[in-house]
Write a protein that holds these residues in place. Structure first.
Motif, PDB file in Angstrom:
ATOM      1  N   VAL A  33     -39.248  53.744  30.326  1.00 49.38           N
ATOM      2  CA  VAL A  33     -39.779  55.044  29.911  1.00 49.38           C
ATOM      3  C   VAL A  33     -39.076  55.458  28.625  1.00 49.38           C
ATOM      4  CG1 VAL A  33     -40.271  55.776  32.280  1.00 49.38           C
ATOM      5  CG2 VAL A  33     -38.047  56.324  31.248  1.00 49.38           C
ATOM      6  N   ASP A  39     -33.133  56.438  20.971  1.00 49.63           N
ATOM      7  CA  ASP A  39     -32.268  55.326  21.391  1.00 49.63           C
ATOM      8  C   ASP A  39     -33.108  54.099  21.725  1.00 49.63           C
ATOM      9  OD1 ASP A  39     -29.583  56.089  21.255  1.00 49.63           O
ATOM     10  OD2 ASP A  39     -29.702  57.215  23.119  1.00 49.63           O
ATOM     11  N   LEU A 113     -36.087  65.479  18.358  1.00 46.68           N
ATOM     12  CA  LEU A 113     -36.758  64.435  19.154  1.00 46.68           C
ATOM     13  C   LEU A 113     -35.968  64.080  20.407  1.00 46.68           C
ATOM     14  CD1 LEU A 113     -37.833  61.809  16.468  1.00 46.68           C
ATOM     15  CD2 LEU A 113     -39.366  63.031  18.016  1.00 46.68           C
ATOM     16  N   GLY A 114     -34.673  63.873  20.234  1.00 43.52           N
ATOM     17  CA  GLY A 114     -33.813  63.358  21.309  1.00 43.52           C
ATOM     18  C   GLY A 114     -33.675  64.375  22.434  1.00 43.52           C
ATOM     19  N   GLY A 117     -31.977  64.228  28.770  1.00 41.78           N
ATOM     20  CA  GLY A 117     -32.171  63.140  29.740  1.00 41.78           C
ATOM     21  C   GLY A 117     -31.931  61.789  29.092  1.00 41.78           C
ATOM     22  N   ASN A 119     -30.081  61.192  26.462  1.00 38.08           N
ATOM     23  CA  ASN A 119     -28.655  61.072  26.130  1.00 38.08           C
ATOM     24  C   ASN A 119     -27.867  60.582  27.348  1.00 38.08           C
ATOM     25  OD1 ASN A 119     -25.839  62.995  25.272  1.00 38.08           O
ATOM     26  ND2 ASN A 119     -26.697  61.487  23.897  1.00 38.08           N
ATOM     27  N   SER A 122     -29.124  56.763  28.391  1.00 40.96           N
ATOM     28  CA  SER A 122     -28.646  55.687  27.510  1.00 40.96           C
ATOM     29  C   SER A 122     -27.256  55.232  27.934  1.00 40.96           C
ATOM     30  CB  SER A 122     -28.603  56.152  26.054  1.00 40.96           C
ATOM     31  OG  SER A 122     -29.902  56.233  25.555  1.00 40.96           O
ATOM     32  N   SER A 126     -19.902  57.318  24.349  1.00 41.28           N
ATOM     33  CA  SER A 126     -19.709  58.385  23.351  1.00 41.28           C
ATOM     34  C   SER A 126     -20.765  59.487  23.447  1.00 41.28           C
ATOM     35  CB  SER A 126     -19.763  57.773  21.947  1.00 41.28           C
ATOM     36  OG  SER A 126     -21.046  57.164  21.754  1.00 41.28           O
ATOM     37  N   ALA A 127     -21.672  59.441  24.417  1.00 38.83           N
ATOM     38  CA  ALA A 127     -22.769  60.427  24.487  1.00 38.83           C
ATOM     39  C   ALA A 127     -22.206  61.847  24.510  1.00 38.83           C
ATOM     40  CB  ALA A 127     -23.615  60.168  25.728  1.00 38.83           C
ATOM     41  N   ASP A 128     -22.661  62.670  23.583  1.00 34.60           N
ATOM     42  CA  ASP A 128     -22.020  63.970  23.388  1.00 34.60           C
ATOM     43  C   ASP A 128     -22.231  64.979  24.507  1.00 34.60           C
ATOM     44  OD1 ASP A 128     -20.532  63.985  20.921  1.00 34.60           O
ATOM     45  OD2 ASP A 128     -22.422  63.610  19.909  1.00 34.60           O
ATOM     46  N   ILE A 170     -36.734  58.413  37.551  1.00 36.65           N
ATOM     47  CA  ILE A 170     -36.525  59.127  36.289  1.00 36.65           C
ATOM     48  C   ILE A 170     -35.547  60.282  36.515  1.00 36.65           C
ATOM     49  CG2 ILE A 170     -38.742  58.509  35.196  1.00 36.65           C
ATOM     50  CD1 ILE A 170     -39.745  61.241  35.879  1.00 36.65           C
ATOM     51  N   LEU A 198     -21.517  59.088  15.696  1.00 37.42           N
ATOM     52  CA  LEU A 198     -21.124  59.085  17.102  1.00 37.42           C
ATOM     53  C   LEU A 198     -19.642  59.430  17.195  1.00 37.42           C
ATOM     54  CD1 LEU A 198     -22.945  55.833  18.275  1.00 37.42           C
ATOM     55  CD2 LEU A 198     -23.737  58.194  18.516  1.00 37.42           C
TER      56      LEU A 198
HETATM   57  C1  LIG Z   1     -29.393  58.430  13.611  1.00 35.62           C
HETATM   58  C2  LIG Z   1     -28.975  58.687  15.008  1.00 35.62           C
HETATM   59  C3  LIG Z   1     -27.892  59.519  15.243  1.00 35.62           C
HETATM   60  C4  LIG Z   1     -27.467  59.763  16.552  1.00 35.62           C
HETATM   61  N1  LIG Z   1     -26.389  60.598  16.757  1.00 35.62           N
HETATM   62  C5  LIG Z   1     -25.968  60.841  18.010  1.00 35.62           C
HETATM   63  C6  LIG Z   1     -24.831  61.688  18.233  1.00 35.62           C
HETATM   64  O1  LIG Z   1     -24.230  62.249  17.314  1.00 35.62           O
HETATM   65  N2  LIG Z   1     -24.432  61.866  19.521  1.00 35.62           N
HETATM   66  C7  LIG Z   1     -25.065  61.276  20.588  1.00 35.62           C
HETATM   67  O2  LIG Z   1     -24.637  61.483  21.733  1.00 35.62           O
HETATM   68  N3  LIG Z   1     -26.155  60.488  20.402  1.00 35.62           N
HETATM   69  C8  LIG Z   1     -26.612  60.264  19.150  1.00 35.62           C
HETATM   70  N4  LIG Z   1     -27.711  59.448  18.944  1.00 35.62           N
HETATM   71  C9  LIG Z   1     -28.349  58.826  20.105  1.00 35.62           C
HETATM   72  C10 LIG Z   1     -29.638  59.549  20.628  1.00 35.62           C
HETATM   73  O3  LIG Z   1     -30.284  60.297  19.628  1.00 35.62           O
HETATM   74  C11 LIG Z   1     -29.338  60.467  21.810  1.00 35.62           C
HETATM   75  O4  LIG Z   1     -28.710  59.712  22.822  1.00 35.62           O
HETATM   76  C12 LIG Z   1     -30.593  61.147  22.380  1.00 35.62           C
HETATM   77  O5  LIG Z   1     -30.219  62.244  23.174  1.00 35.62           O
HETATM   78  C13 LIG Z   1     -31.457  60.176  23.182  1.00 35.62           C
HETATM   79  O6  LIG Z   1     -32.559  60.884  23.716  1.00 35.62           O
HETATM   80  P1  LIG Z   1     -34.041  60.306  23.626  1.00 35.62           P
HETATM   81  O7  LIG Z   1     -34.902  61.287  24.339  1.00 35.62           O
HETATM   82  O8  LIG Z   1     -34.417  60.003  22.214  1.00 35.62           O
HETATM   83  O9  LIG Z   1     -33.871  58.952  24.437  1.00 35.62           O
HETATM   84  P2  LIG Z   1     -34.893  57.716  24.493  1.00 35.62           P
HETATM   85  O10 LIG Z   1     -34.644  56.840  23.311  1.00 35.62           O
HETATM   86  O11 LIG Z   1     -36.275  58.200  24.724  1.00 35.62           O
HETATM   87  O12 LIG Z   1     -34.371  57.009  25.814  1.00 35.62           O
HETATM   88  C14 LIG Z   1     -33.079  56.479  25.891  1.00 35.62           C
HETATM   89  C15 LIG Z   1     -32.902  55.744  27.215  1.00 35.62           C
HETATM   90  O13 LIG Z   1     -32.997  56.653  28.302  1.00 35.62           O
HETATM   91  C16 LIG Z   1     -34.121  56.343  29.141  1.00 35.62           C
HETATM   92  N5  LIG Z   1     -34.709  57.652  29.450  1.00 35.62           N
HETATM   93  C17 LIG Z   1     -35.014  58.641  28.588  1.00 35.62           C
HETATM   94  N6  LIG Z   1     -35.390  59.735  29.261  1.00 35.62           N
HETATM   95  C18 LIG Z   1     -35.362  59.425  30.571  1.00 35.62           C
HETATM   96  C19 LIG Z   1     -35.644  60.141  31.765  1.00 35.62           C
HETATM   97  N7  LIG Z   1     -35.997  61.434  31.773  1.00 35.62           N
HETATM   98  N8  LIG Z   1     -35.496  59.502  32.948  1.00 35.62           N
HETATM   99  C20 LIG Z   1     -35.104  58.193  32.987  1.00 35.62           C
HETATM  100  N9  LIG Z   1     -34.812  57.463  31.892  1.00 35.62           N
HETATM  101  C21 LIG Z   1     -34.935  58.089  30.695  1.00 35.62           C
HETATM  102  C22 LIG Z   1     -34.997  55.391  28.343  1.00 35.62           C
HETATM  103  O14 LIG Z   1     -35.671  54.482  29.188  1.00 35.62           O
HETATM  104  C23 LIG Z   1     -33.978  54.693  27.461  1.00 35.62           C
HETATM  105  O15 LIG Z   1     -33.389  53.635  28.188  1.00 35.62           O
HETATM  106  C24 LIG Z   1     -28.161  59.183  17.640  1.00 35.62           C
HETATM  107  C25 LIG Z   1     -29.269  58.367  17.401  1.00 35.62           C
HETATM  108  C26 LIG Z   1     -29.669  58.117  16.105  1.00 35.62           C
HETATM  109  C27 LIG Z   1     -30.880  57.232  15.880  1.00 35.62           C
END
Ligand SMILES: Cc1cc2nc3c(=O)[nH]c(=O)nc-3n(C[C@H](O)[C@H](O)[C@H](O)COP(=O)(O)OP(=O)(O)OC[C@H]3O[C@@H](n4cnc5c(N)ncnc54)[C@H](O)[C@@H]3O)c2cc1C
Length: 297
Positions: A33, A39, A113-114, A117, A119, A122, A126-128, A170, A198
């Motif tokens: 998903v 990520d 976008l992010g 859930g 965060n 993944s 280091s997830a904030d 999920i 990060l």
């Molecule tokens: C340029 C850049 C900078 C970044 N900076 C940071 C930062 O400073 N700090 C930080 O912590 N992170 C950072 N990130 C990482 C990322 O943006 C975050 O972890 C973000 O919160 C991920 O959320 P997402 O919805 O985009 O995840 P997605 O990419 O949609 O999913 C990530 C993972 O989680 C799973 N998933 C997603 N939602 C669910 C759900 N509800 N239930 C079950 N599984 C799920 C997906 O299957 C996948 O494995 C950065 C990324 C980029 C590209």
């Protein structure tokens, strides 16, 4: 850097939790998903994961809520974006450690976008959002074909990129207890630059003071990028309990937190440097949490 195209996959859209769970059970381990995709699509381009089926969760309205009730606490839907948390008055006012974390994450574009859930799922050390959630005693509600379960965030992670989430589950909601009287939290993150980075290490503290705000009656300290998963610094918490908080005590707790950290060396920082910085950042988080309790009186 060599940018690859995404590998081929079949795209699906879920508009309800039930639909997402159906699709996950049909496609089983061949499916992933995504919420914001910030990520997942990076990992797919790197070929770290190559799912044959990718399910878009973003249309599931029932997972986009932020609800707070005194006594019941805060409920955050798994699809709430980091940007929405940053703009929430309740997060900024009552759950300050989480607000500290979301405001230093990534860039405005990624925050829009992010999701919270994503965060968590993944499962990066280091997830904030994770150290503040652990410090505040948060849990996650996981929904799957076999039913629902609620697990402390502290117990959600197994290793770098690995959590207890099953392939047919999920993350539906994050639950944070109401903060007690005379409590406060904070989060600090060490980065090489001030944005889009990060954490090299990070620390969150949540303190509860007695009625006179003199003696610490509860403490929770959580560290990011200091081990293979986010961790709690339980021995450092004990240093603070039943004591009056001051700089010297916070320094001592910081030292104890660093002794318990097991950071890895990587291209971004050595294990030794990370340990030194845990000491500094844990102390900062404790002092700021304490100052906030005193200031808000
Ligand atoms: C340029 C850049 C900078 C970044 N900076 C940071 C930062 O400073 N700090 C930080 O912590 N992170 C950072 N990130 C990482 C990322 O943006 C975050 O972890 C973000 O919160 C991920 O959320 P997402 O919805 O985009 O995840 P997605 O990419 O949609 O999913 C990530 C993972 O989680 C799973 N998933 C997603 N939602 C669910 C759900 N509800 N239930 C079950 N599984 C799920 C997906 O299957 C996948 O494995 C950065 C990324 C980029 C590209």
């Amino acid at each position: 850097m060599f940018i690859r195209r995404l590998p081929r996959f079949e795209y699906h859209v879920a508009t309800s939790v039930a639909e997402a769970l159906d699709q996950l059970s049909v496609h089983a381990e061949n499916a992933k998903v995504f919420a914001g995709g910030t990520d997942l699509f990076v990992s797919m381009k790197k070929r770290d994961v190559t799912p044959e089926h990718v399910i878009n969760l973003k249309g599931i309205k029932e997972l986009k809520h932020i609800h707070y009730h005194d006594g019941e606490g805060l409920k955050i839907g798994g699809l709430v974006t980091i940007g929405e948390l940053e703009c929430s008055a309740i997060i900024k006012g009552k759950f300050r450690a989480l607000w500290d974390a979301v405001k230093v994450m990534a860039s405005p574009q990624i925050r829009n976008l992010g999701t919270i859930g994503g965060n968590l799922c993944s499962a990066l050390p280091s997830a904030d959002t994770v150290p503040p959630l652990i410090a505040m005693g948060a849990s996650v509600k996981l929904t799957g074909s076999k039913g629902e379960r609620t697990v402390l965030v502290e117990e959600f992670f197994k290793g770098p990129g690995e959590s207890i989430l099953e392939h047919d589950e999920i993350l539906a909601e994050i639950l944070i207890p109401s903060p007690p009287e005379n409590s406060g939290g904070s989060y600090f993150k060490l980065m090489k630059r001030n944005a889009m980075d990060l954490a090299i290490v990070s620390a969150a503290a949540f303190l509860v003071m007695d009625g006179n705000k003199k003696v610490c009656s509860g403490a929770c300290i959580a560290l990011g990028a200091s081990a293979t998963t986010p961790i709690r610094a339980s021995k450092a918490e004990k240093v603070l309990i039943n004591k009056e908080i001051d700089e010297d005590l916070a320094v001592e707790a910081g030292k104890v937190a660093a002794q318990g950290a097991r950071p890895r060396s990587s291209i971004r920082a050595s294990g030794w440097y990370r340990k030194e910085m845990v000491e500094v950042f844990a102390k900062r988080a404790i002092m700021e949490a304490y100052r906030r309790i005193i200031r808000d009186s």
